[in-house]
Design a protein around this motif. Structure first.
Motif, short mmCIF file in Angstrom:
data_model
loop_
_atom_site.label_atom_id
_atom_site.label_comp_id
_atom_site.label_asym_id
_atom_site.label_seq_id
_atom_site.Cartn_x
_atom_site.Cartn_y
_atom_site.Cartn_z
N GLY B 31 -8.97 -14.41 -1.75
CA GLY B 31 -8.54 -14.92 -0.60
C GLY B 31 -7.27 -14.18 -0.96
O GLY B 31 -6.42 -13.46 -0.47
N LEU B 32 -6.11 -14.38 -2.21
CA LEU B 32 -4.72 -14.69 -2.56
C LEU B 32 -4.57 -13.68 -2.50
O LEU B 32 -3.08 -12.59 -2.08
N VAL B 33 -5.90 -12.41 -3.98
CA VAL B 33 -5.78 -11.07 -3.62
C VAL B 33 -5.15 -10.37 -2.36
O VAL B 33 -4.40 -9.47 -1.57
N ILE B 34 -6.54 -10.49 -1.13
CA ILE B 34 -6.61 -9.98 0.22
C ILE B 34 -4.70 -10.87 0.69
O ILE B 34 -4.01 -9.54 1.39
N SER B 35 -4.84 -11.53 0.21
CA SER B 35 -3.31 -12.25 0.77
C SER B 35 -1.80 -11.46 0.88
O SER B 35 -1.08 -11.30 1.19
N PHE B 36 -1.62 -10.74 -0.63
CA PHE B 36 -0.68 -10.09 -1.04
C PHE B 36 -0.77 -8.66 -0.70
O PHE B 36 0.05 -8.17 -0.42
N GLY B 37 -2.13 -8.71 -0.32
CA GLY B 37 -2.36 -6.96 0.18
C GLY B 37 -1.92 -7.13 1.82
O GLY B 37 -0.99 -5.97 1.91
N SER B 38 -2.40 -8.11 2.37
CA SER B 38 -1.55 -7.88 4.13
C SER B 38 -0.60 -8.01 4.02
O SER B 38 0.50 -7.56 4.94
N MET B 39 0.52 -8.67 3.24
CA MET B 39 2.28 -8.76 3.31
C MET B 39 2.27 -7.41 2.26
O MET B 39 3.59 -7.78 1.92
N SER B 40 1.79 -6.02 2.00
CA SER B 40 1.85 -5.25 1.29
C SER B 40 3.34 -4.31 1.87
O SER B 40 2.48 -3.99 2.78
N LYS B 41 3.95 -4.14 0.79
CA LYS B 41 5.59 -3.26 2.44
C LYS B 41 5.36 -1.85 1.68
O LYS B 41 6.31 -0.96 1.51
N TRP B 42 4.42 -1.62 1.09
CA TRP B 42 4.63 -0.06 0.48
C TRP B 42 4.30 0.65 1.40
O TRP B 42 4.00 0.83 2.15
N THR B 43 5.38 1.57 1.27
CA THR B 43 5.39 2.99 2.90
C THR B 43 5.38 4.07 1.96
O THR B 43 6.01 4.71 1.71
N PRO B 44 4.22 4.59 1.01
CA PRO B 44 4.45 5.67 0.93
C PRO B 44 4.83 7.17 1.45
O PRO B 44 5.28 8.52 0.32
N PHE B 45 4.91 7.18 2.72
CA PHE B 45 5.34 8.32 3.07
C PHE B 45 6.92 7.86 3.28
O PHE B 45 7.23 8.88 4.43
N ARG B 46 7.61 6.98 3.18
CA ARG B 46 9.04 6.89 3.30
C ARG B 46 9.91 7.63 3.63
O ARG B 46 11.02 7.81 4.41
N LYS B 47 9.77 8.84 2.26
CA LYS B 47 10.87 10.17 2.35
C LYS B 47 10.10 10.69 4.57
O LYS B 47 11.37 11.01 4.13
N ARG B 61 6.32 4.42 8.19
CA ARG B 61 6.48 3.53 8.86
C ARG B 61 5.14 2.99 7.88
O ARG B 61 5.14 1.96 8.06
N ILE B 62 3.94 3.79 7.96
CA ILE B 62 2.86 3.09 7.82
C ILE B 62 2.55 2.45 6.25
O ILE B 62 3.41 2.49 5.22
N ARG B 63 3.09 1.50 6.45
CA ARG B 63 1.84 0.59 5.20
C ARG B 63 0.64 0.16 5.18
O ARG B 63 -0.40 -0.63 5.61
N PRO B 64 0.02 1.43 4.35
CA PRO B 64 -1.50 1.80 4.23
C PRO B 64 -1.96 0.47 3.26
O PRO B 64 -3.47 0.00 4.39
N ILE B 65 -1.44 -0.09 2.74
CA ILE B 65 -2.13 -1.43 2.31
C ILE B 65 -2.22 -2.45 2.89
O ILE B 65 -3.68 -3.50 3.46
N SER B 66 -1.48 -2.82 3.61
CA SER B 66 -1.75 -3.90 4.80
C SER B 66 -2.63 -3.04 5.89
O SER B 66 -3.06 -4.28 6.65
N THR B 67 -2.16 -2.33 6.31
CA THR B 67 -3.14 -1.71 7.64
C THR B 67 -4.26 -1.89 7.25
O THR B 67 -5.32 -2.52 8.19
N ILE B 68 -4.78 -1.61 6.09
CA ILE B 68 -6.04 -1.35 5.53
C ILE B 68 -6.78 -3.52 5.46
O ILE B 68 -7.91 -3.56 5.86
N THR B 69 -6.12 -3.99 4.86
CA THR B 69 -6.81 -4.83 4.83
C THR B 69 -6.69 -5.77 6.09
O THR B 69 -7.35 -6.42 6.52
N ASN B 70 -5.61 -5.31 6.99
CA ASN B 70 -5.38 -6.14 8.37
C ASN B 70 -6.80 -5.94 9.58
O ASN B 70 -6.93 -6.76 9.95
N THR B 71 -7.00 -4.80 9.12
CA THR B 71 -8.43 -4.12 9.41
C THR B 71 -9.16 -5.62 9.06
O THR B 71 -10.32 -5.33 9.83
N VAL B 72 -9.48 -5.05 8.06
CA VAL B 72 -10.85 -5.89 7.72
C VAL B 72 -11.12 -7.42 7.56
O VAL B 72 -12.18 -7.86 8.17
#
Lengths: 261, 238
Positions: B31-47, B61-72
């Motif tokens: 749960g702690l790992v998932i909570s970090f995932g949902s808070m991830s601000k990583w934006t690989p396409f920010r360039k 603007r897409i934050r893939p990690i938080s998007t995927i975890t939030n969907t799950v």
């Protein structure tokens, strides 16, 4: 040579420009007061110096060496930022003491963690930790808090908490100690004890930058004053000169509003 | 008869307790790992930010990690645990003609624990996120200006304050878990309810079913005491 040189700092939040072309110098052992109305960018400037915000433009040099230059990515590495922050100490308006630690633990926590990076830490662990404890106690004593070392923050008054926060910042021996409106969150009767501590630090020639709304205090304690308005430095100079005889109309208006109150 | 029933229900309690403790053991850290995932601000396409092409600009603007975890988290929290149990345990056999659960000594329990862990980790992650975000920003900033690393700030500053904040909502969720163990009967695990109910068919008596409530109450009572003790333990700071 100036201990701190700030050159052409600029900072935007989205489309809003909060700091524009900020340049100033600070000599070792001097106290600089930054005054100005709320929203003039004083706090943001202080946060830029502590790298809590990253300036969009400009450079910061400490003792002649550039520690930050917006144009040079090599100076912005996250890993080195942590070490560079240690040039500056920071005392927050809202104290930000760690609630789960006693006053003494608040003062010594970061020092102990940093000591672990010392090469001789393993061999001399007990001696190093004892030294840190002693120094922490001495700092609290300087703040007039020796009998509060084992108290938790919520057991202390606001003024006491802020003095612990000052001790915590001093424990890391920063080159420059920054205060962000250190008395704004305090009741008027508690303001005095904190100002007294800052005054004694000034007497001991601690290099300081103080963002404050206490004009009389700024005039008495600071060597230099910067008046900011709308994200720019409107006027800077020796404290008594700026506060007693401001040259700029905007500074005069600001100070006269204080005189009225 | 009474002792026979009690003994049988106690066996069910053993299954339920196994499920309960294994679920907690794995779902708390997950749960702690998932909570970090949902808070991830990583934006690989920010360039790509500011590109003329609106699709590319949006991609920045897409934050893939938080998007995927939030969907799950949405899928897991949005469907009944009972349905998830059925899908996990019977799904592979029904749709792929293969039952991986046979590979384990106690396949039913394994599938059950796995489903419970994922389900509860999703609920816990939201509680953890609330706890982490509930720690004032000033605490992290104070750590930063004191030259602490991100890891040091999390473990030495944030963690305990977060734990203090999450104990009340966690105790709710954990008490729910005690009673959710009864769902395991849907894949034929003889937990407490099934153990009590079985006497209706075999002996035609209904009281064992209602008697199971005593066991749940005792279990939850012990947990309530435990949580009260933990809350008192952390009363020393605010």
């Amino acid at each position: 040579m100036a201990i701190l040189e700030v050159r052409n700092i600029e900072k935007h939040f989205g489309a809003t420009r909060v700091l524009e072309d900020i340049s100033f110098e600070l000599e070792r052992g001097q106290a600089l007061a930054i005054i100005g109305s709320s929203g003039s960018g004083k706090t943001t400037l202080l946060r830029c110096l502590n790298f809590l915000e990253t300036p969009d433009q400009g450079s910061i040099s400490v003792e002649g060496s550039v520690i930050f230059d917006a144009a040079d990515p090599a100076t912005q590495k996250e890993s080195e930022l942590r070490k560079k922050r240690l040039h500056f100490g920071m005392v927050f308006q809202s104290f930000n003491l760690f609630p789960q630690y006693t006053a003494l633990e608040n003062v010594t926590l970061a020092v102990k963690l940093l000591a672990k990076e010392r090469q001789d830490y393993k061999q001399n662990k007990n001696r190093i930790l004892a030294e840190i404890e002693d120094e922490g106690k001495a700092l609290l004593e300087r703040m007039g808090l020796s009998d509060r070392a084992d108290h938790y923050p919520h057991q202390l008054s606001g003024g006491q908490q802020q003095r612990v926060a000052i001790a915590r910042a001093l424990a890391l021996h920063p080159d420059i100690l920054c205060f962000d409106e250190p008395t704004s969150a305090l009741d008027p009767e508690l303001t005095g004890e904190v100002l007294k501590v800052i005054r004694s630090l000034a007497d001991q020639k601690t290099t300081m930058i103080i963002v404050t709304h206490e004009m009389a205090f700024a005039r008495d304690v600071a060597d230099q004053v910067i008046f900011m308005d709308g994200g720019v430095i409107v006027e800077q100079g020796p404290a008594k000169e700026v506060i007693d005889n401001p040259k700029q109309e905007r500074t005069r208006q600001f100070l006269s509003r204080y005189a009225e109150n | 008869m009474f002792w026979q029933v009690t003994l049988s229900i106690l066996k069910g309690c053993g299954e339920a307790a196994e499920l309960f403790f294994l679920t907690l053991l794995f779902s708390l850290p997950l749960g702690l790992v998932i909570s970090f995932g949902s808070m991830s601000k990583w934006t690989p396409f920010r360039k790509l930010y500011g590109r003329q092409n609106r699709f590319l600009h949006g991609l920045a603007r897409i934050r893939p990690i938080s998007t995927i975890t939030n969907t799950v988290v949405w899928i897991i929290r949005g469907t009944p645990l009972m349905l998830q149990l059925i899908i996990v345990f019977y799904g592979p056999g029904m749709w792929f003609d293969a039952n991986p659960w046979n590979l384990f000594a106690d396949g039913r329990m394994f599938a059950c624990v796995l489903t419970f862990v994922v389900n509860y980790a999703c609920y816990f992650s939201v509680i953890f996120r609330g706890g982490i975000e509930g720690v004032p920003v000033g605490q992290r900033e104070a750590g930063q200006v004191l030259g602490m690393t991100k890891t040091q700030i999390f473990f030495k500053v944030t963690l305990l304050q977060m734990i203090k904040q999450v104990v009340p909502p966690m105790s709710n969720e954990i008490i729910t878990l005690v009673k959710d163990t009864s769902l395991a009967r849907i894949i034929a695990i003889t937990e407490i309810i099934k153990a009590g109910e079985s006497f209706m068919k075999s002996d035609g008596i209904t009281w064992p079913l209602f008697y199971t409530a005593v066991f749940y109450l005792a279990f939850v009572g012990a947990l309530t005491l435990l949580f009260g003790w933990i809350e008192r333990k952390m009363d020393y700071f605010r």
